[in-house]
Design a protein around this motif. Structure first.
Motif, mmCIF file in Angstrom:
data_model
loop_
_atom_site.group_PDB
_atom_site.id
_atom_site.type_symbol
_atom_site.label_atom_id
_atom_site.label_comp_id
_atom_site.label_asym_id
_atom_site.label_seq_id
_atom_site.Cartn_x
_atom_site.Cartn_y
_atom_site.Cartn_z
ATOM 1 N N ASP A 1 -9.856 -6.275 2.885
ATOM 2 C CA ASP A 1 -10.636 -5.174 2.318
ATOM 3 C C ASP A 1 -9.727 -4.157 1.639
ATOM 4 O OD1 ASP A 1 -12.918 -6.378 3.243
ATOM 5 O OD2 ASP A 1 -13.044 -5.152 5.074
ATOM 6 N N ARG A 2 -8.627 -3.808 2.282
ATOM 7 C CA ARG A 2 -7.676 -2.866 1.684
ATOM 8 C C ARG A 2 -7.071 -3.453 0.420
ATOM 9 N NH1 ARG A 2 -3.183 -1.103 5.466
ATOM 10 N NH2 ARG A 2 -2.947 0.499 3.879
ATOM 11 N N ASP B 1 0.841 -1.190 0.000
ATOM 12 C CA ASP B 1 0.000 0.000 0.000
ATOM 13 C C ASP B 1 0.880 1.246 0.000
ATOM 14 O OD1 ASP B 1 0.985 0.190 2.541
ATOM 15 O OD2 ASP B 1 -0.901 -0.245 3.554
ATOM 16 N N ARG C 1 -8.367 -5.693 -1.595
ATOM 17 C CA ARG C 1 -9.343 -5.719 -2.690
ATOM 18 C C ARG C 1 -9.456 -4.345 -3.363
ATOM 19 N NH1 ARG C 1 -12.790 -10.113 -3.014
ATOM 20 N NH2 ARG C 1 -12.992 -11.467 -1.190
ATOM 21 N N ARG C 2 -9.364 -3.281 -2.573
ATOM 22 C CA ARG C 2 -9.474 -1.932 -3.141
ATOM 23 C C ARG C 2 -8.254 -1.567 -3.977
ATOM 24 N NH1 ARG C 2 -11.196 -0.698 2.199
ATOM 25 N NH2 ARG C 2 -9.181 0.319 2.600
ATOM 26 N N ALA D 1 -9.839 -9.059 -6.740
ATOM 27 C CA ALA D 1 -10.983 -8.168 -6.579
ATOM 28 C C ALA D 1 -12.291 -8.929 -6.434
ATOM 29 C CB ALA D 1 -11.060 -7.212 -7.766
#
Length: 985
Positions: free
Chosen positions: A825-826, A247, A828-829, A278
């Motif tokens: 969740d992070r 990230d 996937r984004r 995703a």
């Protein structure tokens, strides 16, 4: 004043008076003859020796006075306490109007300077004022929780200041420091500002020195990377390329499990994984999961398998299905059955009780896992089934073997019935008795009486005795009449009453009037000598039944008659005596006629006496044993055709009452093979092991290297374990774990990929590339939590699996499942929008900095479970290795991205010119440009004392440090409280 100071004041004053008195005495002649002193024309005249003595005395007095006055002035101006009024003052030496002072002994609070007036007494006893100015030269950058701790730290500071050497920071420097065995480094500018720190600690001096040497070599040429929101970083190691999804803080979110030979391949793989992440379904497999997948047996076929929490196969289905729905239904049935499944060993003989279509059945399994016997009759309850097993077990040891073809007469005790414990069985028994012949016949006769029955080889009862006989011989004589006359018997039926004329055994003629149901309404009162006399006597009564037919009996006759709306038959011999009756009633006259025909066909059958249970061997082509159940496996077309062409031998065990106790579990090719099995059965049947099973049973296979399998109600394997266990106990433990967890496992199908949540192995951080050794977490498959421990202290991670369950990606570990879900969740984004970035050497990574209250980022921040909750305060840089591991971090984060770029450029220049300093002893660093300052650094690299003022020249700061080192180590420590009261220590 202190006592010593007052003493010095008094001594000097008295000494001056003594000198003046001596001079007066000399001048006034008090010395008498010694003086020889007088005033003449030329002034004072004295003897030579007197002049010498006078000179010595004057010189000594002046010298003492000068010393005393000098000490007094110095003492009163070097310590503020000497000019203040305290309890130790001798106020008699002060004038009554002398002023007093309550000024503090040291500078207190936040002040760095203070001034005051000091009261000073001269050598003549006069009092004067002096203005004093006090300044703070240095202060500690940290504070202590208590005065006691502060005093201890002050003592340590005095020691450090005394031992410290002085070093000028003419260029940037890298300090190597040791804090309780952990080594680290910091980069400082010539101005003294710390600009970079190590991202982690080191075990020893050699390791940190090596790291710093590499830093100086590679840091100045490091590239700058701006990841943005996220990226796939590509790194090379051991001639293979790996990728990581990171990230904007360079926190690893996913890593490649395997390396590739070329960078382009790694980049393509990373982009493929990004597109899969995703939409991949997330499977929470804490207790395992069921995967539905296409079978290799043929196109369009589906099957299922049970996976443990590490995606390793535990069970695989043995069958395939037409579609995914069928596979899912089979898997669901199997897993639901495991919860209550019995666990049996295949090498143990046992009776198996099981429910089947609303009733209960039983079967006997030998130590080769073959069904050798089955219950012939379904029961209504488990208790009744256990009773049926006991009846079979008790009957087998003495059971005889009876052979017959087509049909046989069985002579049996009239009271030979099986005991029943429930009302339902008693009702069934009563109903059977009601159907077993004429209404007037009690088929459950008293003990000691005998009955007979005619049965076919398929156990169809054709006829029964009309009444019990006193013994077996008489019962045999009764059936012999059927054997003699049955094949010649005629068949007649009537639907109304009838007169029957017949000749008895002793030659007499008689008649009877019967209704349509065969009930005797009237008969002749006496015997007649001829047929005509009997007819004449009968005709006198015909008025009572004018429509009744007249039937003359000359041979044995099967009479068909009605019973309500049903039909039955009975056989009368040529004498009109009742010889046999139907065992049941029939729905029509044709059915009754057909039953009578069968009796006539088999009337000449052999007879056998049944005073105990008996094995009855028989053959058929379809394997039908005369029982009905749903637990038999359906034969294939080939098996059915073979069975139809080849007769098989079977056996059944018949109780003297005629009830079937059991049938053979399988067919035999020859009668001899069947007889051998009967001999073995007598021993196997004695087992006391009785198990209750359900739709699914678990079987243990093998003693050592044990495995298990699931079988359904008809004992067909439906799934087999893929693991082996050292002992049966270990296998039972694994089965018990399945029983507790299989009901809640998810069922899934991998279309493209799935995200598999699992507990990580101990010591596996999940972020290591698969090229690493086992300590870096290279292995994916581990034992389940139930086999390796309770797993309460385990960490969590996920893996991305394709349809072949190949690991495409995996995550770093998290301490909780919730943290792992946040990470997913992070991921996937970011994954769909991340681009590959090649890292070929050390690089400066620009990331957003945490809030200033959070302190500089460290390596531990990469594993934070709450990175989304950290507030941001500008940007910072991190120096990273090619594999993404942080080497150095920004010591002063903040500002814009452009500011960080400037700081990175400055850092690169500093690294190239920086000196390496090892802090083995405390050091005083001089730093400055136009103005100078200093600070004391201990061996841990922390500043413990900093100058509070700057100096215009290097010499000035050097002199100040020399003064500090000469006075502070031996000086007193004074504690000042909030009220500005001082206490010296």
């Amino acid at each position: 004043m202190r006592v010593s100071q007052l003493w010095r004041h008094s001594s000097a004053w008295q000494l001056g008076i003594g000198v003046a008195t001596s001079l007066g005495m000399v001048s006034s002649g008090h010395l008498g003859p010694i003086g020889q002193i007088r005033w003449g024309d030329r002034g004072l005249e004295m003897a030579p020796w007197v002049a010498i003595v006078t000179g010595v005395v004057l010189f000594a007095g002046v010298s003492v006075a000068v010393v005393a006055l000098t000490r007094q002035s110095s003492t009163e101006t070097t310590h503020l306490e000497d000019s203040t009024t305290t309890a130790d003052h001798d106020e008699s030496v002060l004038p009554t109007d002398a002023p007093t002072s309550d000024l503090p002994a040291v500078i207190s609070g936040t002040d760095t300077a203070a001034s005051q007036l000091a009261l000073v007494q001269t050598d003549h006893g006069e009092w004067t004022w002096r203005a004093l100015h006090l300044e703070a030269l240095a202060e500690s950058p940290t504070s202590a929780d208590s005065s006691t701790t502060a005093v201890d730290q002050g003592s340590q500071l005095q020691t450090a200041l005394e031992r410290a050497s002085v070093r000028e920071l003419s260029d940037a420097a890298i300090r190597l420091s040791n804090d309780d065995g952990d080594w680290t480094w910091t980069l400082i500018r010539p101005s003294g500002d710390t600009v970079a720190t190590a991202a982690s600690e080191f075990d020893d001096l050699e390791t940190v020195a090596t790291a710093v040497s590499q830093l100086k070599d590679r840091g100045p040429d490091g590239t700058r990377i701006d990841i943005g929101s996220g990226a796939f970083t590509l790194t090379e190691r051991d001639e293979r390329w790996y990728w990581r999804l990171v990230d904007d803080e360079r926190t690893p979110l996913a890593v490649s499990p395997d390396g590739t030979l070329h960078r382009d391949e790694a980049a393509a793989t990373a982009e493929t994984v990004g597109s899969l992440l995703a939409d991949a379904r997330c499977i929470d497999a804490e207790t395992g999961a069921v995967e539905l997948h296409r079978s290799e047996d043929g196109p369009g076929r589906w099957t299922w398998r049970l996976l443990d929490s590490q995606a390793t196969e535990l069970l695989t289905a043995t069958a395939t299905f037409d579609d995914r729905t069928g596979a899912e239904a089979a898997a669901t049935t199997a897993l639901e059955g495991i919860e209550s499944a019995a666990v049996l060993a295949v090498d143990q003989c046992a009776y198996d009780c099981y429910p089947d279509a609303g009733v209960w059945q039983w079967r006997l399994v030998d130590d080769t896992d073959q069904v050798v016997a089955r219950g012939a009759t379904a029961r209504h309850s488990h208790e009744q089934t256990r009773q049926a097993i006991n009846h079979f077990r008790n009957a087998i040891p003495d059971a005889t073997i009876t052979d017959f073809e087509d049909a046989v007469y069985e002579i049996h005790p009239a009271g030979a019935v099986l005991e029943r414990d429930t009302a339902s069985d008693r009702t069934t028994q009563s109903e059977t008795a009601d159907r077993s012949g004429d209404d007037s016949v009690d088929s459950v006769a008293a003990a000691g009486q005998w009955n007979w029955r005619l049965v076919t080889d398929d156990r169809t009862c054709l006829a029964v005795s009309p009444e019990p006989s006193a013994d077996a011989g008489r019962a045999r004589a009764q059936l012999d009449r059927l054997r003699e006359q049955g094949h010649n018997a005629t068949l007649c039926s009537f639907e109304t009453a009838a007169f029957r004329v017949y000749q008895s055994e002793n030659g007499e003629w008689r008649w009877r009037l019967l209704d349509a149901g065969g009930t005797v309404l009237d008969d002749s009162d006496a015997a007649h000598d001829s047929r005509n006399e009997a007819i004449e006597a009968m005709l006198t009564l015909k008025e009572r039944a004018p429509d009744a037919a007249v039937v003359e009996v000359e041979t044995a006759t099967f009479e068909l008659y009605t019973v309500g709306e049903e039909w039955s038959w009975r056989l009368l011999d040529d004498a009109g005596m009742l010889v046999a009756t139907a065992p049941t009633r029939y729905p029509s006259v044709d059915a009754a006629r057909e039953a009578a025909d069968r009796v006539q066909t088999h009337s000449s059958a052999d007879s056998v006496t049944m005073d105990r249970a008996t094995f009855q061997p028989y053959t058929n082509c379809d394997g039908d044993d005369g029982t009905t159940r749903t637990d038999e496996p359906t034969p294939t077309a080939t098996e059915a055709g073979t069975a139809a062409e080849t007769p098989r031998w079977h056996w059944r065990v018949v109780h003297p009452s005629g009830e079937l106790l059991a049938v053979s579990g399988r067919g035999f090719a020859t009668r001899d093979a069947l007889l051998e099995q009967i001999d073995e059965l007598r021993e196997v049947a004695m087992t006391e092991q009785v198990e209750t099973t359900g739709p699914v049973t678990v079987q243990l296979v093998g003693e050592e290297s044990c495995r298990f399998r699931l079988i359904n109600r008809n004992r067909t394997p439906i799934a087999e374990s893929t693991r082996t266990y050292e002992t049966r106990e270990r296998a039972r433990t694994a089965i018990a774990a399945l029983e507790r967890t299989t009901s809640s496992v998810p069922v899934f199908t991998i279309d493209d990929a799935v995200i598999w949540l699992e507990r990580a192995a101990d010591g596996d951080d999940g972020a290591s590339d698969s090229a690493s050794d086992e300590a870096d977490g290279a292995n994916v498959a581990v034992e389940t939590a139930t086999e390796s421990g309770d797993g309460h202290d385990s960490t969590w991670r996920w893996t991305l699996l394709d349809a072949d369950r190949t690991v495409l990606a995996r995550s770093p570990t998290q301490t909780t499942k919730t943290a792992l879900q946040t990470q997913i969740d992070r991921m996937r984004r970011l994954a769909p929008h991340a681009s590959p970035v090649a890292l070929t050497g050390v690089s400066f990574d620009l990331v957003e900095a945490p809030d200033s209250g959070s302190g500089p980022p460290t390596a531990a921040d990469d594993a934070s479970d709450h990175t989304d909750e950290i507030t941001r305060a500008g940007w910072q840089w991190r120096l990273l290795e090619a594999n993404g591991d942080p080497v150095a971090v920004d010591a002063r984060p903040g500002g814009s991205k452009a500011d960080v770029h400037e700081r990175v450029a400055s850092i690169q220049k500093l690294l190239a010119a920086a000196d390496v300093i090892t802090l083995e002893e405390p050091v005083i660093e001089l730093y400055g440009d136009e103005e100078w300052a200093w600070r004391l650094i201990d061996t841990t690299g922390d500043p413990v004392l900093e100058s509070t003022q700057t100096y215009p020249t290097r010499q000035a700061v050097t002199d100040a440090i020399a003064t500090m080192q000469s006075r502070v180590p031996t000086g007193e420590i004074t504690v000042v409280d909030d009220d500005s009261n001082s206490e010296s220590g």
